[in-house]
Design a protein around this motif. Sequence first.
Motif, short mmCIF file in Angstrom:
data_model
loop_
_atom_site.label_atom_id
_atom_site.label_comp_id
_atom_site.label_asym_id
_atom_site.label_seq_id
_atom_site.Cartn_x
_atom_site.Cartn_y
_atom_site.Cartn_z
N THR A 106 -42.73 -17.68 -7.41
CA THR A 106 -41.90 -17.58 -6.43
C THR A 106 -43.03 -17.10 -5.36
N LEU A 107 -42.42 -16.91 -3.99
CA LEU A 107 -43.16 -16.67 -2.64
C LEU A 107 -42.56 -15.74 -2.08
N MET A 108 -43.43 -14.61 -1.56
CA MET A 108 -42.89 -13.64 -0.49
C MET A 108 -43.48 -13.84 0.66
N THR A 109 -42.73 -13.87 1.82
CA THR A 109 -43.55 -14.28 3.23
C THR A 109 -43.36 -13.27 4.28
N VAL A 110 -43.98 -13.23 5.19
CA VAL A 110 -43.81 -12.26 6.45
C VAL A 110 -42.30 -12.55 6.95
N PRO A 111 -41.79 -11.55 7.32
CA PRO A 111 -40.26 -11.84 7.84
C PRO A 111 -40.29 -12.97 9.11
N PRO A 112 -39.41 -13.68 9.35
CA PRO A 112 -39.10 -14.57 10.16
C PRO A 112 -39.50 -14.29 11.64
N HIS A 113 -40.47 -14.86 12.49
CA HIS A 113 -40.69 -14.59 13.79
C HIS A 113 -41.06 -16.11 14.36
N GLN A 114 -40.98 -16.09 15.79
CA GLN A 114 -41.31 -17.18 16.36
C GLN A 114 -41.74 -16.60 17.87
N GLU A 115 -42.80 -17.38 18.44
CA GLU A 115 -43.05 -17.02 19.62
C GLU A 115 -41.92 -16.92 20.75
N ASP A 116 -41.92 -16.11 21.44
CA ASP A 116 -40.71 -15.94 22.37
C ASP A 116 -40.95 -15.63 23.95
N ALA A 117 -41.61 -16.41 24.69
CA ALA A 117 -41.98 -16.29 25.99
C ALA A 117 -40.77 -15.71 26.85
N GLY A 118 -39.71 -15.75 26.66
CA GLY A 118 -38.62 -15.28 27.40
C GLY A 118 -38.13 -13.86 27.16
N ARG A 119 -38.61 -13.35 25.89
CA ARG A 119 -38.20 -12.07 25.85
C ARG A 119 -39.14 -10.93 26.50
N PRO A 120 -38.78 -9.88 27.20
CA PRO A 120 -39.39 -8.77 28.02
C PRO A 120 -40.36 -8.25 27.12
N LEU A 121 -41.58 -7.82 27.44
CA LEU A 121 -42.73 -7.20 26.77
C LEU A 121 -42.25 -5.73 26.26
N ASP A 122 -41.50 -5.18 27.09
CA ASP A 122 -40.96 -3.77 26.72
C ASP A 122 -40.33 -3.68 25.39
N GLU A 123 -39.54 -4.74 25.34
CA GLU A 123 -38.81 -4.75 23.99
C GLU A 123 -39.48 -5.31 22.67
N ILE A 124 -40.36 -6.01 22.84
CA ILE A 124 -41.49 -6.51 21.68
C ILE A 124 -42.02 -5.13 21.41
N ALA A 125 -42.52 -4.41 22.46
CA ALA A 125 -43.33 -3.28 22.17
C ALA A 125 -42.54 -2.22 21.52
N ALA A 126 -41.03 -1.98 21.94
CA ALA A 126 -40.30 -1.04 21.25
C ALA A 126 -40.10 -1.45 19.81
N ASP A 127 -40.13 -2.68 19.61
CA ASP A 127 -40.09 -3.07 17.99
C ASP A 127 -41.29 -2.77 17.33
N ILE A 128 -42.32 -2.77 17.91
CA ILE A 128 -43.73 -2.55 17.29
C ILE A 128 -43.76 -0.82 17.05
N ARG A 129 -43.47 -0.37 17.94
CA ARG A 129 -43.43 1.29 17.89
C ARG A 129 -42.72 1.61 16.77
N PHE A 130 -41.42 1.01 16.72
CA PHE A 130 -40.14 1.49 15.68
C PHE A 130 -41.03 1.24 14.34
N ALA A 131 -41.59 0.20 14.21
CA ALA A 131 -42.22 -0.43 12.89
C ALA A 131 -43.24 0.40 12.69
N LEU A 132 -44.06 0.93 13.42
CA LEU A 132 -45.20 1.77 13.25
C LEU A 132 -44.99 3.05 12.91
N ASP A 133 -43.87 3.88 13.70
CA ASP A 133 -43.35 4.91 13.40
C ASP A 133 -42.77 5.03 11.69
N GLY A 134 -41.76 4.04 11.47
CA GLY A 134 -41.24 3.96 10.32
C GLY A 134 -42.14 3.66 9.02
N TYR A 135 -43.20 3.07 9.25
CA TYR A 135 -43.97 2.91 8.23
C TYR A 135 -45.06 4.24 7.84
#
Length: 423
Positions: A106-135
Amino acid sequence: MVGRPDPSFGLVDGELMPDSSLRPGADVPAHGVGTLASARRDGDDWRIARDPLGLNKLFWARDAPGSIVLAPRPHLLRAEGLSFDAVHAVPRGAVIDIGPDGVRHTLMTVPPHQEDAGRPLDEIAADIRFALDGYLAAVASAAPDATAVVCCSGGLDSSGILALANRHFGRVLGVSFDFRRPDARPSEDRVIARRLCDDLGVELLETDVDRSGLLEHLDVVLLEGADWRDFNVHAALVNAVLAESIAGAAGASPLVLTGDLANEFLADYHEERYRGETYYRLPRLGPSALRRWLVAGLDSTHRELGVFGAWGLPVVQPYAAATQHYLSLPGSFLARDDAKQQLCREVFRDLLPGYVLTRQKTRAQVGDPDIGGGVLAACIDQGIDQASLRHRFAELHKLDRLADLDHFIRAGRYRSAVPEENA
């Protein structure tokens, strides 16, 4: 199994992968990030697994009909008398159950993602920070007695990890690489690392080496890094010097944290010139395609976990926790000259001072040109170029034909297969 896989820090649904997921027959998570290489046996059943980015490594070769040998490094399989042509990597993301009833893959993959040119940078950055802190919180909770040893280049990626580690671990130690020079003049990397550690109240282990001391680690790097290509070898040489220093000075339970992966996620690489020659050539691709190529190439170098592992040091690569969020950044953003600075301002906010956020990037492989260059110069000046690295790798792995290497790493990927596919 020959040898032991490097320590794993896999992450599933925001939590460290439970040990039960690695046992034969257990449910396989659909998605995961972080580092993972595992081979578990339960009676006659085995479960073999590797993380979706291929950060951790696991190799195998068939030694008889119906029998394979597993190892974390190709040279260990060669030491068992197995042909180099028979060595394959376990495919990245593969979870393979082997037992009396056959092989199930079986295959385990990276969680789904796609490039999102319309999403604000601060929202993506907040997700990155949340993931880093959680890890980091999860790792710190799982290893409460560990000393987090953060490799400090003075650049954005490692400085961000240092600042976050200082919030999650009880004891943090920075470690900085520099060349020893007759005038004792430190590099800008060292100056910034000192200043940042002082500002954060973190002790800094200063690791200095001359060119000969650097290059005496070459054979270890080629064997444990499982790669002969110049950029990865040069990066691994720095890690080898740091690893030796950490192993001798960090005290009990060191856990190495690096800023690796952010460069791949942001396609933040470029070619270098030295003595009229071009090194670290990149394919002529747009930002999005270049990022895909660089991320795929993580499969085929062990410059981090493998090299630190040679000194018995476990490694955490925190940026792996935010893989899907980094990969959602659009190519138009990656093409900006200030992409990393803008993103880091949003991710780390008040944790990083302005002198870190505004400094020009200098890689240890290149160094400060006005004070003698870096690892690239040290190697080239000693005649250690791409061709000689390739020859030495072949010698250490006891290859009769240099051309065998062309089939082992191709297009940035290891030769890989599920065992049943080569029965």
